[in-house]
Design an enzyme around this catalytic site. Sequence first.
Site, PDB file in Angstrom:
ATOM      1  N   HIS A 237     -12.283 -11.566  -5.607  1.00  0.00           N
ATOM      2  CA  HIS A 237     -12.650 -12.132  -4.316  1.00  0.00           C
ATOM      3  C   HIS A 237     -12.178 -11.224  -3.174  1.00  0.00           C
ATOM      4  O   HIS A 237     -12.956 -10.418  -2.677  1.00  0.00           O
ATOM      5  CB  HIS A 237     -12.066 -13.551  -4.220  1.00  0.00           C
ATOM      6  CG  HIS A 237     -12.413 -14.301  -2.980  1.00  0.00           C
ATOM      7  ND1 HIS A 237     -12.257 -15.651  -2.840  1.00  0.00           N
ATOM      8  CD2 HIS A 237     -12.893 -13.874  -1.790  1.00  0.00           C
ATOM      9  CE1 HIS A 237     -12.650 -16.035  -1.634  1.00  0.00           C
ATOM     10  NE2 HIS A 237     -13.034 -14.972  -0.994  1.00  0.00           N
TER      11      HIS A 237
ATOM     12  N   HIS B 208      -7.911 -14.062   6.527  1.00  0.00           N
ATOM     13  CA  HIS B 208      -8.696 -13.713   5.338  1.00  0.00           C
ATOM     14  C   HIS B 208      -9.886 -12.872   5.778  1.00  0.00           C
ATOM     15  O   HIS B 208     -10.542 -13.190   6.762  1.00  0.00           O
ATOM     16  CB  HIS B 208      -9.178 -15.003   4.661  1.00  0.00           C
ATOM     17  CG  HIS B 208     -10.183 -14.789   3.562  1.00  0.00           C
ATOM     18  ND1 HIS B 208      -9.928 -13.990   2.478  1.00  0.00           N
ATOM     19  CD2 HIS B 208     -11.444 -15.272   3.386  1.00  0.00           C
ATOM     20  CE1 HIS B 208     -10.986 -13.985   1.674  1.00  0.00           C
ATOM     21  NE2 HIS B 208     -11.922 -14.741   2.195  1.00  0.00           N
TER      22      HIS B 208
ATOM     23  N   TYR C 254      14.791  -1.120  12.356  1.00  0.00           N
ATOM     24  CA  TYR C 254      13.540  -0.649  12.939  1.00  0.00           C
ATOM     25  C   TYR C 254      13.196  -1.564  14.109  1.00  0.00           C
ATOM     26  O   TYR C 254      13.388  -2.760  14.038  1.00  0.00           O
ATOM     27  CB  TYR C 254      12.426  -0.713  11.886  1.00  0.00           C
ATOM     28  CG  TYR C 254      11.069  -0.277  12.370  1.00  0.00           C
ATOM     29  CD1 TYR C 254      10.651   1.037  12.220  1.00  0.00           C
ATOM     30  CD2 TYR C 254      10.215  -1.176  12.999  1.00  0.00           C
ATOM     31  CE1 TYR C 254       9.406   1.452  12.669  1.00  0.00           C
ATOM     32  CE2 TYR C 254       8.970  -0.786  13.467  1.00  0.00           C
ATOM     33  CZ  TYR C 254       8.569   0.537  13.301  1.00  0.00           C
ATOM     34  OH  TYR C 254       7.339   0.937  13.761  1.00  0.00           O
TER      35      TYR C 254
ATOM     36  N   ASP D 275       7.461  -0.525   3.469  1.00  0.00           N
ATOM     37  CA  ASP D 275       7.734  -1.137   4.776  1.00  0.00           C
ATOM     38  C   ASP D 275       7.107  -2.531   4.875  1.00  0.00           C
ATOM     39  O   ASP D 275       7.511  -3.349   5.697  1.00  0.00           O
ATOM     40  CB  ASP D 275       7.130  -0.292   5.915  1.00  0.00           C
ATOM     41  CG  ASP D 275       7.978   0.918   6.263  1.00  0.00           C
ATOM     42  OD1 ASP D 275       9.193   0.895   5.979  1.00  0.00           O
ATOM     43  OD2 ASP D 275       7.433   1.885   6.824  1.00  0.00           O
TER      44      ASP D 275
ATOM     45  N   HIS E  61     -12.977  -9.826   4.012  1.00  0.00           N
ATOM     46  CA  HIS E  61     -13.427  -8.999   2.892  1.00  0.00           C
ATOM     47  C   HIS E  61     -13.410  -7.536   3.334  1.00  0.00           C
ATOM     48  O   HIS E  61     -14.437  -6.878   3.376  1.00  0.00           O
ATOM     49  CB  HIS E  61     -14.816  -9.441   2.433  1.00  0.00           C
ATOM     50  CG  HIS E  61     -14.852 -10.798   1.815  1.00  0.00           C
ATOM     51  ND1 HIS E  61     -15.849 -11.227   0.977  1.00  0.00           N
ATOM     52  CD2 HIS E  61     -13.986 -11.833   1.888  1.00  0.00           C
ATOM     53  CE1 HIS E  61     -15.608 -12.468   0.587  1.00  0.00           C
ATOM     54  NE2 HIS E  61     -14.496 -12.855   1.133  1.00  0.00           N
TER      55      HIS E  61
END
Lengths: 232, 232, 232, 232
Positions: A168, A94, A226, A119, A96
């Site tokens: 958020h 997580h 790939y 992708d 910002h």
Amino acid sequence: MYQDLKKRVWEANLKLVEYGLVILTFGNVSEVDRKSGVIAIKPSGVAYDQMKPEDMVVLDLEGRQVEGTLQPSSDTATHLHLYREFPQIGGIAHAHSQFATAFAQAGLEIPCLGTTQADFCPGPVPITRMLTENEVTSDYELSTGKVIVERFEQLDPGHYPACLVSGHGPFAWGKSGLEAVENLILLETIAGMAATTLQINPGATELEPYLIRKHFERKHGPRAYYGQRKEK
Amino acid sequence: MYQDLKKRVWEANLKLVEYGLVILTFGNVSEVDRKSGVIAIKPSGVAYDQMKPEDMVVLDLEGRQVEGTLQPSSDTATHLHLYREFPQIGGIAHAHSQFATAFAQAGLEIPCLGTTQADFCPGPVPITRMLTENEVTSDYELSTGKVIVERFEQLDPGHYPACLVSGHGPFAWGKSGLEAVENLILLETIAGMAATTLQINPGATELEPYLIRKHFERKHGPRAYYGQRKEK
Amino acid sequence: MYQDLKKRVWEANLKLVEYGLVILTFGNVSEVDRKSGVIAIKPSGVAYDQMKPEDMVVLDLEGRQVEGTLQPSSDTATHLHLYREFPQIGGIAHAHSQFATAFAQAGLEIPCLGTTQADFCPGPVPITRMLTENEVTSDYELSTGKVIVERFEQLDPGHYPACLVSGHGPFAWGKSGLEAVENLILLETIAGMAATTLQINPGATELEPYLIRKHFERKHGPRAYYGQRKEK
Amino acid sequence: MYQDLKKRVWEANLKLVEYGLVILTFGNVSEVDRKSGVIAIKPSGVAYDQMKPEDMVVLDLEGRQVEGTLQPSSDTATHLHLYREFPQIGGIAHAHSQFATAFAQAGLEIPCLGTTQADFCPGPVPITRMLTENEVTSDYELSTGKVIVERFEQLDPGHYPACLVSGHGPFAWGKSGLEAVENLILLETIAGMAATTLQINPGATELEPYLIRKHFERKHGPRAYYGQRKEK
């Protein structure tokens, strides 16, 4: 105990800094050890350059602290709920970061405007609804996890490795803490490209479904070609 | 064999990282040895900081692997088609760099808004049409090469060293792999300037043809006077 | 005298460079020693890489130079006024960073579009009115301080650690010079996210008051639970 | 001969790279020695990391090469014309930096939206008219110099240290090559802030004349009080 787990989580957290996704004490990464039923996560509000592997906090999936003297990340309850509800994921990241957070603040999913995103996931990057006042005041971080899970009722977290939380910012996941961070890096790249695309052409349209499918299946699933076979 | 070719291609690939055009395992550069009829190209999905010169994959122009144990880039068929159809080019570079990819996602050619672009090519940077469903599902990477060649029916790849693939991103080329990367760097710079120009003035107009011609011919062709004579 | 104070102010000034908030001789940071009734501040127009701790200028709160042979920052009168009027602050930082300055030039407060900002302050980042001709010509830097104080008539500088000066740029504060710089870094990050959010969605709306309150109180005040207890 | 001049010009050119204003072989800086009646300038198309002080080319003000075996910058005739017409300037810098070039491509002067710009010049950054076909085909680089001089008919190059050339990019000047580069850095910063300001608020208005005057005179001229007295 859990030395390897704590070292991996520590390294994955430092990747957030290396890729410019965080400043100061922002952001957090965790990884789960499914066998032992514990996660390791960044401590709350500690500077990245002062953090050591042994500072990582170990908790069981119900949130009881198992190891470590520091307080875990204030977002821990969100991580735990995702580990409980998405059994296929092994790590969560997580941050910002500027562009992904801007889409979360704009209240908009990231439309699939090109193959870079195809992708990554087979469609728009999903965004949750806004939390209600009751959800925010009663158990905010748990509610954040719940609203992500609610958004994924019809989506496979194995195909969509990230979700924007409205107002958020982004949460991303993967098989490990490191893969979760890589997915956050990819998400930020995709979000930046989408923002620039919409600046150049506000009427830019989503990619045709057949091209999205092609790119996603080229990189993921049984027909992927790939990368190197031995790495699969 | 082909040590020099592989070393040059390896170095050119690392330039993509140095100039911030790629993250993780994105992007690929190749170079052709016209005498031997082979190309060397980046292996698929390998991290740049772990890649060695001997990891470069060597193939003939029909795609038969001549050297190397790794899988070549998943975009190899696109590179091979361009080498077969554009005999004047010696290297190809591909990356999902932010601004050039944004124009590709916007479905717009890059208009020639200033002399920076006129130094690069004598007009807008071309963009292909979108691939059809059949082209995508039958032989996707070859079709990508074909749609670039189709777009160049009336254009000289010696004058226009790059093309945007609609909904995907840029391919650039040059006399060598390194020159192809330099052209990709220039393309990204031009695309960033064009995006900012259009943000400031959405009605910005293209440069007068006489000024485009002047700048292009100052740098390219028989009357060029930019740079040092001995380097020509 | 005041060696520690001068060293801290010197270090805080160098953080402006480290975080890319200033170029050339732009920007300035000060810190107050409330017991001794003095502040230390960056000298005017001196390059950051040539500045030494002993170059910091020490003045009393009325602006009389107590130590140092160099001229203090031309913005000194603004700093002094804020220290006199906001007894709870210990350090001030000022820079013409790109995004915060752009909002100041746009004449707009920074709307609270997401939780990143709510972690910083419980609402929009305030902006002053434009100075009058008389305020500019009579005592410009003092007037700049006064117009900030005027804007805070109904606001708590302990809750809002920054203010935009209309047509000029941001001033930020904190318990120390270093904390003031950290708040300037946060402000610049928030401003960048807000600018990108408004580019993506010009109609983006402010966060619900209950979510702003939750995030602000999670990080600040008696019920805060972000970070480590011992660090409080 | 002219070792000091060549070393200073070489160093000033390298500053362009350090501040991210140029890529590859873009850009050029020169400085004039008014006593000897010569200038030193970057050679054309040479990579910055391979350039040595002795590679700088020395020419008299009529363009006759006095020292050096390399070709001078292709923009040399522009530099020479500015030195002949603006006797107060000592150095010139040119680069295709992203934001200043974007304004040049947009065909717009940079409006004076804040005090950062007022510290630099007392009004909008001027832009030339577009060159005519005849000016481009007959003596392009000399015409570029002439159109700048034409734009300054009513402006003082001592007050306005830069000009945008329409559809091309910025030229900046100063007392030395190094000061010219610093002015180009300031110009790029100002241009970036102006672009962001206009993105946030397309109707942003220019600063009041009394505030422009105040900031400009605080930093320049007989009543300046920014910086250290001994450095004046």
